[in-house]
Write a protein that holds these residues in place. Structure first.
Motif, PDB file in Angstrom:
ATOM      1  N   PHE A 207       0.829  -1.203   0.000  1.00  0.00           N
ATOM      2  CA  PHE A 207       0.000   0.000   0.000  1.00  0.00           C
ATOM      3  C   PHE A 207       0.867   1.258   0.000  1.00  0.00           C
ATOM      4  O   PHE A 207       0.646   2.201  -0.772  1.00  0.00           O
ATOM      5  CB  PHE A 207      -0.918  -0.031   1.231  1.00  0.00           C
ATOM      6  N   CYS A 208       1.869   1.283   0.863  1.00  0.00           N
ATOM      7  CA  CYS A 208       2.724   2.466   0.986  1.00  0.00           C
ATOM      8  C   CYS A 208       3.638   2.659  -0.213  1.00  0.00           C
ATOM      9  O   CYS A 208       4.108   3.777  -0.468  1.00  0.00           O
ATOM     10  CB  CYS A 208       3.556   2.376   2.258  1.00  0.00           C
ATOM     11  N   TRP A 209       3.893   1.579  -0.946  1.00  0.00           N
ATOM     12  CA  TRP A 209       4.779   1.682  -2.108  1.00  0.00           C
ATOM     13  C   TRP A 209       4.185   2.574  -3.195  1.00  0.00           C
ATOM     14  O   TRP A 209       4.909   3.127  -4.024  1.00  0.00           O
ATOM     15  CB  TRP A 209       5.087   0.304  -2.675  1.00  0.00           C
ATOM     16  N   PHE A 210       2.879   2.736  -3.187  1.00  0.00           N
ATOM     17  CA  PHE A 210       2.278   3.677  -4.139  1.00  0.00           C
ATOM     18  C   PHE A 210       2.751   5.100  -3.848  1.00  0.00           C
ATOM     19  O   PHE A 210       2.891   5.920  -4.759  1.00  0.00           O
ATOM     20  CB  PHE A 210       0.753   3.594  -4.080  1.00  0.00           C
ATOM     21  N   GLY A 211       2.998   5.396  -2.572  1.00  0.00           N
ATOM     22  CA  GLY A 211       3.584   6.676  -2.227  1.00  0.00           C
ATOM     23  C   GLY A 211       5.072   6.705  -2.497  1.00  0.00           C
ATOM     24  O   GLY A 211       5.630   7.726  -2.912  1.00  0.00           O
ATOM     25  N   THR A 236       4.006  -0.368 -10.830  1.00  0.00           N
ATOM     26  CA  THR A 236       4.364  -0.835  -9.483  1.00  0.00           C
ATOM     27  C   THR A 236       3.479  -1.990  -9.058  1.00  0.00           C
ATOM     28  O   THR A 236       3.953  -3.031  -8.580  1.00  0.00           O
ATOM     29  CB  THR A 236       4.245   0.327  -8.473  1.00  0.00           C
ATOM     30  N   ASN A 237       2.193  -1.825  -9.236  1.00  0.00           N
ATOM     31  CA  ASN A 237       1.241  -2.859  -8.826  1.00  0.00           C
ATOM     32  C   ASN A 237       1.383  -4.116  -9.673  1.00  0.00           C
ATOM     33  O   ASN A 237       1.356  -5.240  -9.158  1.00  0.00           O
ATOM     34  CB  ASN A 237      -0.182  -2.314  -8.931  1.00  0.00           C
ATOM     35  N   LEU A 238       1.545  -3.952 -10.977  1.00  0.00           N
ATOM     36  CA  LEU A 238       1.630  -5.096 -11.877  1.00  0.00           C
ATOM     37  C   LEU A 238       2.868  -5.938 -11.586  1.00  0.00           C
ATOM     38  O   LEU A 238       2.797  -7.181 -11.537  1.00  0.00           O
ATOM     39  CB  LEU A 238       1.660  -4.607 -13.332  1.00  0.00           C
ATOM     40  N   ALA A 239       4.003  -5.301 -11.384  1.00  0.00           N
ATOM     41  CA  ALA A 239       5.236  -6.046 -11.115  1.00  0.00           C
ATOM     42  C   ALA A 239       5.134  -6.832  -9.818  1.00  0.00           C
ATOM     43  O   ALA A 239       5.557  -7.993  -9.739  1.00  0.00           O
ATOM     44  CB  ALA A 239       6.422  -5.080 -11.057  1.00  0.00           C
ATOM     45  N   ALA A 240       4.575  -6.220  -8.786  1.00  0.00           N
ATOM     46  CA  ALA A 240       4.429  -6.911  -7.500  1.00  0.00           C
ATOM     47  C   ALA A 240       3.494  -8.103  -7.619  1.00  0.00           C
ATOM     48  O   ALA A 240       3.764  -9.189  -7.068  1.00  0.00           O
ATOM     49  CB  ALA A 240       3.914  -5.931  -6.448  1.00  0.00           C
TER      50      ALA A 240
END
Length: 576
Positions: A207-211, A236-240
């Motif tokens: 969640f925080c990685w979006f920031g 970011t979301n796709l790679a994770a």
């Protein structure tokens, strides 16, 4: 002129990155043992609290040369030659402060469960004072790597690889935890005590990685800014997600079952890997970057555990160092030429950007290794880097912090003595567990007679003690009640045993022993035949799998009913 949209966006991102401290604390605590939980939480708190004044006093000025005096935090009006764009100095400073704290926190996990707390506080301060700021200046502060067009958008190298290299060096210099390796050099699994905390920590970090990544645009005032931030977050979301899926399938194939902790590590590995190039790769590139990191993290954990023999309890080295390197290299492969970055090898850009990325990796690694080796050596020669063996065995919570346990009422040891071997009480004597038979049932639920050594005769009264799964208690209670047994004592206990045929693995290492919840049921019978109790128990408990339980039978010399004073047979009759 400051942009309100840019300032608000950057400050919100800073808040999110700060909250990553909670994610790291939960993830690390969950993957380590309960007796060290308080120490883990304390270290994650102090990383940020020690790092903040250190970065304010020295680090920020070093990292952004010309942003102010060497002690960069004193004068908010001095902006120097560094251009903060549309952001006030202190807006950018708090954003960079939380990034600095993240780099320091990475080290906590790999050196967990055996590091002197005083030593930890000292080297955490050094990281925030000079180590992170100087390498950060090269990359983000207008330094020589920046002038070569080295690209690390949000910190695969600057934050994660730097923190991961320190973590690897520190863990290597500390040595493995007591009991981690046997005399034959093979690693033993030391499972974490709370996978729920680990999972919650990973979700918070995601969640925080979006920031972390999205906020690194430090701008949200134009259409181009909004489009870039959107692409960064999507990548970011796709790679994770890809890393997580790949690791789940890969460990399922490799270990026979999908490994929980490794899968959660892979989510973080994917996030680390995409951090360098999330602004200059397409979703297709993010897909492959994440997929590779999902496999890479598994091989890396196994390598450091089994070959390098660097004991990293939480996989910090594999997640941050290895995938930080991979993410930085990936820019030179998958960059599509967007956001001012040269095109990568797979997009017709040749080897130019890839060579620059490799140069940055090597340069930062050499600098960090040299400085931190000196720091660790000085600490070790003065106050000591590692705690004494007895403190490690007892747990750091009690000795380092005076905390009996981080969990109220928790008093059961969470690890057995290493090196337990199969013995006569754990060997079922059957090589093929699929051949279910009456003989196997009798072997699977053992009956151990233990007559009183002071008795030469059978009193006719017997205590039957049954150890079984918690999930089987209701079935066993009903079976005994149907038989006519009305007096039952139940105790919740923790137990373990090593059995032939077990092949469970934790992070790729076969599990030796692990305490798991059990129940102990005790009944005393006289009129009811002991064999009837045993048969009823075996019928209720048998599944054919390891851990069905054991039955112990004892001769009872004397029974006294407190209420009436009746003894022996009469005392066992449940009547008014």
């Amino acid at each position: 002129m400051y942009s309100s949209a840019d300032v608000i966006w950057t400050l919100i991102a800073a808040i999110l990155v700060f909250f990553m401290q909670a994610g790291f604390a939960l993830c690390e605590a969950g993957l380590t043992r309960a007796k060290n939980t308080g120490n883990i939480l304390m270290k994650n708190m102090m990383d940020f609290c020690i790092g903040t004044p250190c970065y304010w006093l020295v680090g920020f000025g070093l990292m952004f040369a010309g942003a102010g005096p060497f002690i960069g935090g004193f004068d908010p009006m001095i902006r120097g030659s560094y251009d903060f764009g549309t952001l006030p100095t202190w807006c950018y400073a708090i954003f960079q402060t939380v990034f600095c704290a993240t780099a320091a926190t990475i080290v906590s996990g790999s050196m967990a469960e055996r590091t002197n707390f005083k030593a930890y506080c000292i080297y955490s301060a050094v990281i925030s004072l000079i180590v992170y700021p100087i390498s950060g200046h090269w990359i983000w502060g207008g330094g020589w790597l920046s002038s070569l067009n080295f690209h690390d958008f949000a910190g695969s190298t600057c934050v994660h690889m730097v923190g991961g290299i320190i973590a690897c060096l520190g863990a290597a210099m500390l040595g493995p935890r007591i009991g981690k390796y046997g005399k034959d050099g093979k690693p033993r699994a030391i499972p974490g005590h709370n996978m729920t905390a680990c999972a919650l920590g990973v979700f918070i970090l995601w969640f925080c990685w979006f920031g972390f990544n999205g906020g690194s645009t430090v701008a949200m005032s134009t259409d181009a800014d909004m489009e870039l931030a959107s692409l960064v977050m999507f990548n970011t979301n796709l790679a994770a997600a890809m890393a997580t899926c790949v690791a789940m399938v890969f460990t399922w194939i490799r270990y026979g079952k999908p490994d929980v902790s490794m899968t959660f590590n892979a989510a973080l590995a994917g996030l680390v890997a995409i951090t360098a190039g999330c602004d200059c790769v397409t979703p297709v590139g993010a897909f492959f970057i994440g997929a590779v990191s999902g496999v890479l993290v598994v091989f890396s954990v196994e390598f450091f555990d089994k070959i390098a023999k660097i004991d990293d309890p939480v996989g910090a080295v594999s997640v941050h160092m290895v995938n930080g390197i991979w993410g930085t290299i990936a820019v030179g492969l998958f960059s599509n030429g967007g956001n001012g970055v040269h095109a990568g090898l797979f997009y017709g850009g040749g080897l130019s950007q890839l060579g620059i990325q490799l140069l940055g990796i090597v340069s930062a690694a050499i600098y960090v290794l040299i400085v931190m080796f000196i720091v660790f050596k000085l600490i070790d020669k003065t106050i000591g880097l590692r705690v004494p063996a007895q403190i490690e065995l007892d747990g750091l919570d009690i000795h380092e912090h005076g905390l009996v346990s981080a969990y109220a009422g928790f008093s059961i040891s969470d690890v057995s003595e290493p090196g337990m071997e199969v013995n006569e009480n754990t060997d079922l004597g059957e090589e093929d567990f699929r051949r279910a038979s009456e003989a196997q049932v009798n072997a699977a639920v053992k009956v151990v007679g233990a007559p009183d050594k002071n008795s030469d005769y059978d009193t006719g009264m017997h205590k039957v003690s049954i150890i079984c799964r918690l999930s089987k208690f209701d079935a066993l209670k009903k079976s005994l009640n149907d038989l006519g047994v009305t007096g039952i004592t139940m105790t919740q206990v923790m137990g373990c045993g090593i059995q032939r045929g077990t092949n469970e693995k934790y992070r790729g290492v076969e599990v030796d022993a692990n305490l798991i919840p059990k129940v102990k049921i005790e009944v005393v019978v006289s009129k009811i035949p002991v064999d009837s109790v045993i048969n009823a128990a075996k019928k209720a408990l048998y599944t054919g799998h390891i851990g069905d339980g054991k039955i112990f039978v004892y001769n009872v010399m004397r029974v006294v009913k407190v209420r009436t004073g009746e003894e022996d047979y009469e005392a066992l009759q449940d009547v008014e």
